[in-house]
Design a protein around this motif. Structure first.
Motif, PDB file in Angstrom:
ATOM      1  N   HIS A   1       0.829  -1.205   0.000  1.00 47.60           N
ATOM      2  CA  HIS A   1       0.000   0.000   0.000  1.00 47.60           C
ATOM      3  C   HIS A   1       0.866   1.259   0.000  1.00 47.60           C
ATOM      4  CE1 HIS A   1      -4.387   0.067  -0.149  1.00 47.60           C
ATOM      5  NE2 HIS A   1      -4.320  -1.209   0.149  1.00 47.60           N
ATOM      6  N   MET A   2       1.972   1.182  -0.750  1.00 47.50           N
ATOM      7  CA  MET A   2       2.885   2.303  -0.875  1.00 47.50           C
ATOM      8  C   MET A   2       2.884   2.819  -2.310  1.00 47.50           C
ATOM      9  SD  MET A   2       5.929   3.889  -1.693  1.00 47.50           S
ATOM     10  CE  MET A   2       6.985   2.608  -2.368  1.00 47.50           C
ATOM     11  N   ILE A   3       2.830   4.145  -2.457  1.00 46.25           N
ATOM     12  CA  ILE A   3       2.858   4.795  -3.765  1.00 46.25           C
ATOM     13  C   ILE A   3       4.092   5.686  -3.835  1.00 46.25           C
ATOM     14  CG2 ILE A   3       1.642   6.349  -5.340  1.00 46.25           C
ATOM     15  CD1 ILE A   3      -0.974   5.542  -3.953  1.00 46.25           C
ATOM     16  N   PRO A   4       4.964   5.492  -4.814  1.00 48.43           N
ATOM     17  CA  PRO A   4       6.133   6.377  -4.937  1.00 48.43           C
ATOM     18  C   PRO A   4       5.692   7.830  -5.092  1.00 48.43           C
ATOM     19  CG  PRO A   4       6.363   4.455  -6.359  1.00 48.43           C
ATOM     20  CD  PRO A   4       4.958   4.432  -5.833  1.00 48.43           C
ATOM     21  N   THR A   5       6.480   8.742  -4.557  1.00 49.76           N
ATOM     22  CA  THR A   5       6.135  10.162  -4.624  1.00 49.76           C
ATOM     23  C   THR A   5       5.989  10.629  -6.066  1.00 49.76           C
ATOM     24  OG1 THR A   5       7.278  10.570  -2.535  1.00 49.76           O
ATOM     25  CG2 THR A   5       6.870  12.481  -3.941  1.00 49.76           C
ATOM     26  N   SER A   6       6.802  10.073  -6.967  1.00 50.08           N
ATOM     27  CA  SER A   6       6.726  10.463  -8.379  1.00 50.08           C
ATOM     28  C   SER A   6       5.396  10.087  -9.006  1.00 50.08           C
ATOM     29  CB  SER A   6       7.865   9.819  -9.167  1.00 50.08           C
ATOM     30  OG  SER A   6       7.787   8.396  -9.085  1.00 50.08           O
ATOM     31  N   VAL A   7       4.763   9.033  -8.501  1.00 55.40           N
ATOM     32  CA  VAL A   7       3.443   8.618  -8.990  1.00 55.40           C
ATOM     33  C   VAL A   7       2.347   9.381  -8.257  1.00 55.40           C
ATOM     34  CG1 VAL A   7       1.833   6.680  -9.222  1.00 55.40           C
ATOM     35  CG2 VAL A   7       4.280   6.321  -9.632  1.00 55.40           C
ATOM     36  N   ALA A   8       2.500   9.528  -6.951  1.00 58.19           N
ATOM     37  CA  ALA A   8       1.469  10.207  -6.149  1.00 58.19           C
ATOM     38  C   ALA A   8       1.332  11.671  -6.536  1.00 58.19           C
ATOM     39  CB  ALA A   8       1.804  10.090  -4.665  1.00 58.19           C
ATOM     40  N   GLY A   9       2.450  12.343  -6.753  1.00 56.68           N
ATOM     41  CA  GLY A   9       2.391  13.774  -7.068  1.00 56.68           C
ATOM     42  C   GLY A   9       2.000  14.621  -5.874  1.00 56.68           C
ATOM     43  N   ILE A  10       1.996  14.031  -4.681  1.00 58.82           N
ATOM     44  CA  ILE A  10       1.687  14.746  -3.434  1.00 58.82           C
ATOM     45  C   ILE A  10       2.832  14.491  -2.477  1.00 58.82           C
ATOM     46  CG2 ILE A  10       0.024  15.070  -1.565  1.00 58.82           C
ATOM     47  CD1 ILE A  10      -2.101  13.796  -3.340  1.00 58.82           C
ATOM     48  N   ASP A  11       3.339  15.546  -1.843  1.00 52.19           N
ATOM     49  CA  ASP A  11       4.447  15.408  -0.910  1.00 52.19           C
ATOM     50  C   ASP A  11       4.260  16.377   0.258  1.00 52.19           C
ATOM     51  OD1 ASP A  11       5.149  17.931  -1.937  1.00 52.19           O
ATOM     52  OD2 ASP A  11       6.556  17.061  -3.379  1.00 52.19           O
ATOM     53  N   ARG A  12       5.253  16.443   1.121  1.00 46.96           N
ATOM     54  CA  ARG A  12       5.152  17.330   2.285  1.00 46.96           C
ATOM     55  C   ARG A  12       4.958  18.790   1.874  1.00 46.96           C
ATOM     56  NH1 ARG A  12       9.745  14.250   3.992  1.00 46.96           N
ATOM     57  NH2 ARG A  12       9.224  12.769   5.658  1.00 46.96           N
ATOM     58  N   ALA A  13       5.567  19.173   0.765  1.00 51.33           N
ATOM     59  CA  ALA A  13       5.540  20.578   0.358  1.00 51.33           C
ATOM     60  C   ALA A  13       4.200  21.025  -0.179  1.00 51.33           C
ATOM     61  CB  ALA A  13       6.633  20.829  -0.690  1.00 51.33           C
ATOM     62  N   ASN A  14       3.456  20.109  -0.844  1.00 51.60           N
ATOM     63  CA  ASN A  14       2.212  20.559  -1.490  1.00 51.60           C
ATOM     64  C   ASN A  14       0.941  19.975  -0.890  1.00 51.60           C
ATOM     65  OD1 ASN A  14       1.968  17.937  -2.529  1.00 51.60           O
ATOM     66  ND2 ASN A  14       2.724  18.485  -4.565  1.00 51.60           N
ATOM     67  N   ALA A  15       1.052  19.066   0.080  1.00 47.58           N
ATOM     68  CA  ALA A  15      -0.151  18.430   0.631  1.00 47.58           C
ATOM     69  C   ALA A  15      -1.131  19.443   1.204  1.00 47.58           C
ATOM     70  CB  ALA A  15       0.246  17.416   1.701  1.00 47.58           C
ATOM     71  N   SER A  16      -0.619  20.526   1.771  1.00 50.79           N
ATOM     72  CA  SER A  16      -1.508  21.529   2.373  1.00 50.79           C
ATOM     73  C   SER A  16      -2.322  22.279   1.331  1.00 50.79           C
ATOM     74  CB  SER A  16      -0.686  22.528   3.200  1.00 50.79           C
ATOM     75  OG  SER A  16       0.229  23.222   2.373  1.00 50.79           O
ATOM     76  N   ARG A  17      -1.974  22.148   0.054  1.00 46.36           N
ATOM     77  CA  ARG A  17      -2.702  22.840  -1.007  1.00 46.36           C
ATOM     78  C   ARG A  17      -3.856  22.022  -1.578  1.00 46.36           C
ATOM     79  NH1 ARG A  17       2.516  23.908  -3.413  1.00 46.36           N
ATOM     80  NH2 ARG A  17       1.797  22.984  -5.378  1.00 46.36           N
ATOM     81  N   LEU A  18      -4.100  20.835  -1.045  1.00 45.32           N
ATOM     82  CA  LEU A  18      -5.176  19.989  -1.572  1.00 45.32           C
ATOM     83  C   LEU A  18      -6.539  20.669  -1.436  1.00 45.32           C
ATOM     84  CD1 LEU A  18      -4.028  16.505  -0.268  1.00 45.32           C
ATOM     85  CD2 LEU A  18      -4.544  17.020  -2.665  1.00 45.32           C
ATOM     86  N   LYS A  19      -7.265  20.726  -2.538  1.00 46.42           N
ATOM     87  CA  LYS A  19      -8.624  21.265  -2.567  1.00 46.42           C
ATOM     88  C   LYS A  19      -9.513  20.296  -3.345  1.00 46.42           C
ATOM     89  CE  LYS A  19      -7.373  25.198  -0.658  1.00 46.42           C
ATOM     90  NZ  LYS A  19      -7.764  25.521   0.737  1.00 46.42           N
ATOM     91  N   LEU A  20     -10.803  20.278  -2.994  1.00 51.01           N
ATOM     92  CA  LEU A  20     -11.726  19.384  -3.688  1.00 51.01           C
ATOM     93  C   LEU A  20     -11.843  19.782  -5.160  1.00 51.01           C
ATOM     94  CD1 LEU A  20     -13.643  16.970  -3.224  1.00 51.01           C
ATOM     95  CD2 LEU A  20     -15.490  18.640  -2.953  1.00 51.01           C
ATOM     96  N   LYS A  21     -11.648  18.807  -6.037  1.00 53.50           N
ATOM     97  CA  LYS A  21     -11.745  19.025  -7.486  1.00 53.50           C
ATOM     98  C   LYS A  21     -13.144  18.679  -7.968  1.00 53.50           C
ATOM     99  CE  LYS A  21      -9.520  17.417 -11.820  1.00 53.50           C
ATOM    100  NZ  LYS A  21      -9.107  18.734 -12.350  1.00 53.50           N
TER     101      LYS A  21
END
Length: 615
Positions: free
Chosen positions: A137-157
């Protein structure tokens, strides 16, 4: 079966209290008409399991639309030919204690133009429910596209409302620019990932609560014709064309009338491995039911045509073992259901999975066990029984305990799947967790116990319930520990916890605060499966919050309360709730995808699929 005791303790996979929509009460006239139809036409088969007819308690957990569809267009069309349309609607509502929804509202917005086209340059993003062969249940960061730097920017699409649903527990697959997901009313959707419009829909016979598994293809292959695999509540396995939604084959996973599919199939090589569970422990609540005869198994199918290659049962065939105090025949052994999707060990050519307890005496060696099975033959290579002497069924919670086995629990099944992980010592471990609240680490080659760690208090609804994750020598364990009506020696310890894969020692602890307030059926803790990246832990909670934690220290870095009403792209009224079952958050290309709602086992209902974006 108890129909209204929403807060009653249950056994997790088999609910003793199928949640009822408080706003969908049916009239007494409808109830009387439906009961008359059921007793006159249906009871002879559905109370006895004749010709694999699902037991009544399984019908009670489906959506009324599923039953109505079966009577009008599906497998029961011929038997129901003499019924009026009002009769069909009445029996569907009577059995489920819910009103039929609006047929018009159930139609999704269909895609057109480029949104309707599958992109053959995008094969499946993940191998299956566990996201890779090892079930990490692990997704590489390159696939996820979400990391510590941008997770706070998540908004409902966008949000999608599942019509006629009280829960959303099918983990989506991503392939061809589409999102594939099942629903409570039996509909499977292929949704455009960008907009949420539907490329196709498919109607299964009953609830689809397993993940959808899409077969791989070579990027750009113009001749690729991949299949999508899933199972339904009444125990059928399906394969549909992933690009059209047309059924290719459908087979029963088991002939037992209580068989069900909770864990997703695992596709590896030329075999589809199907974990077979059941809801017979709920049938045993009826003193007149001859308990119990179901046997858990792994079914090996040819993924091209659904033909059976082998089926390995985990207990011996049941035999009559006397008469109950109600005068009903008693049978055993039984049980050892498999609720989870097998992990694959490519190096050792074996799969790993876990089992539930026995439903009746005598107890057997493969109940509450962690098992390694040969990929080619289905032969059991090793089995480690984490807890002996555990036999339980729903009768043990009733006044009349005629069918309750002498052991009477504690009902500490394994719901969570096993995963294969490498420790920092370089050894391979099989790691999993039990409803008892105990996590285990076993030597992958021998099945010998290396460590165990009591993290949660445990209980009949977890404990550790549906899924762990692991990466870089660390295992991440969600704990639920919701109230279950029992007294426990340990205090509840809900939250997320990180353990060293090689030793089981804590790396960090993140206990859950209680933020429920006056929300009904709300509890802290994590019942569902979780997902990780090298930087993040993604988890949906019993309390309705979707959260992201820092994988290094367990600090909460983003959260959203999903327990609210949403406008949806398909114009279906939708609301979030608890998150549970095998569903886990999915991160892909800057998107975070999660279903919210778990109207089951005393949790908050809901019917929404949420897609967030960092862009």
């Amino acid at each position: 079966m108890a129909l209204a005791a929403v807060a009653a303790p249950t056994s997790g996979d088999a609910s003793a209290d199928a949640y009822r929509d408080a706003n969908g009460n049916i009239s007494e006239a409808t109830r009387a008409k439906g009961e008359n139809v059921y007793n006159g036409l249906c009871i002879a088969c559905h109370q006895t399991g004749v010709n694999r007819a699902p037991q009544r308690f399984i019908l009670e957990q489906t959506a009324p639309e599923s039953i109505y569809r079966a009577l009008t267009k599906g497998v029961m069309q011929e038997q129901a030919a003499a019924l009026s349309d009002d009769d069909k609607k009445a029996v569907a509502e009577y059995l489920t204690s819910r009103k039929l929804g609006s047929t018009a509202a159930a139609k999704p917005v269909m895609c057109s133009g480029t949104a309707a086209q599958f992109d053959r340059s995008q094969p499946p993003a993940f191998t299956g429910w566990g996201l890779d062969r090892a079930n990490s249940h692990m997704i590489p960061t390159s696939v996820a596209g979400i990391d510590r730097a941008n997770a706070s920017r998540l908004k409902l699409k966008w949000a999608f409302g599942f019509p006629n649903a009280l829960r959303a527990r099918s983990q989506p697959a991503i392939a061809g620019g589409a999102l594939f997901v099942g629903s409570h009313d039996g509909t499977v959707y292929a949704l455009d990932l960008e907009t949420g419009c539907a490329r196709w829909t498919f109607s299964a016979a009953s609830e689809v609560r397993t993940a959808i598994i899409v077969a791989p293809w070579a990027a750009g292959d113009a001749k690729a014709a991949p299949l999508a695999y899933f199972g339904d509540l009444t125990g059928d396995v399906y394969a549909v064309d992933a690009f059209t939604g047309k059924q290719v084959w459908r087979v029963p996973a088991d002939e037992h009338s209580s068989a069900t599919l909770t864990g997703a199939p695992t596709l590896y090589g030329d075999t589809l491995f199907v974990p077979v569970s059941s809801l017979e422990e709920a049938a045993a609540m009826n003193p007149a039911y001859p308990c119990c005869t179901f046997r858990g198994s792994i079914l090996g199918l040819d993924p091209r045509n659904g033909k059976v290659k082998w089926q390995t049962y985990l207990v011996d065939p049941s035999q009559q073992r006397g008469i109950t105090t109600a005068g009903t025949e008693r049978f055993g052994p039984s049980g050892a259901p498999v609720w989870n999707s097998p992990a694959v060990d490519v190096k050792r050519n074996q799969i790993y999975f876990t089992t539930g307890g026995n439903y009746s005496s005598p107890v057997t060696a493969n109940g509450d066990a962690i098992i390694a099975m040969d990929v080619a033959t289905g032969r059991i290579n090793w089995s480690y029984q984490a807890m002996g002497g555990d036999a339980w069924n729903g009768s043990c919670e009733e006044k009349d305990k005629a069918n309750c086995p002498e052991e009477e629990g504690p009902d500490y099944d394994f719901g969570a799947g096993a995963l294969l992980a490498t420790g920092k010592d370089g050894r391979d471990y099989v790691v999993t967790g039990q409803k008892s609240g105990i996590a285990y680490g076993l030597d992958a080659a021998t099945g010998k116990l290396v460590w165990q760690h009591q993290i949660g208090r445990g209980g009949v609804v977890g404990g550790i319930h549906f899924g762990l994750a692991a990466h870089d020598g660390v295992a991440f364990v969600p704990v639920s520990d919701v109230p279950d009506g029992r007294e426990h020696a340990l205090p509840a310890h809900p939250g997320l916890f990180a353990l060293d894969v090689a030793t089981g020692a804590y790396v960090w602890q993140s206990p859950s605060a209680n933020v429920c307030g006056d929300r009904k059926f709300c509890h802290p803790g994590y019942s569902g499966a979780i997902t990780i990246t090298p930087e993040l832990v993604l988890a949906g909670s019993n309390d309705g919050y979707l959260r992201i934690f820092d994988a290094a220290n367990g600090q909460n870095i983003w959260e959203d309360d999903t327990g609210k009403t949403y406008p949806t792209v398909n114009n279906v009224a939708a609301h979030g709730g608890s998150m549970g079952g095998g569903i886990a958050p999915i991160a892909y290309n800057g998107l975070l995808i999660m279903g919210s709602g778990y109207g089951f086992a005393g949790k908050m209902p809901g019917n929404v699929l949420l897609v967030y974006s960092v862009k």
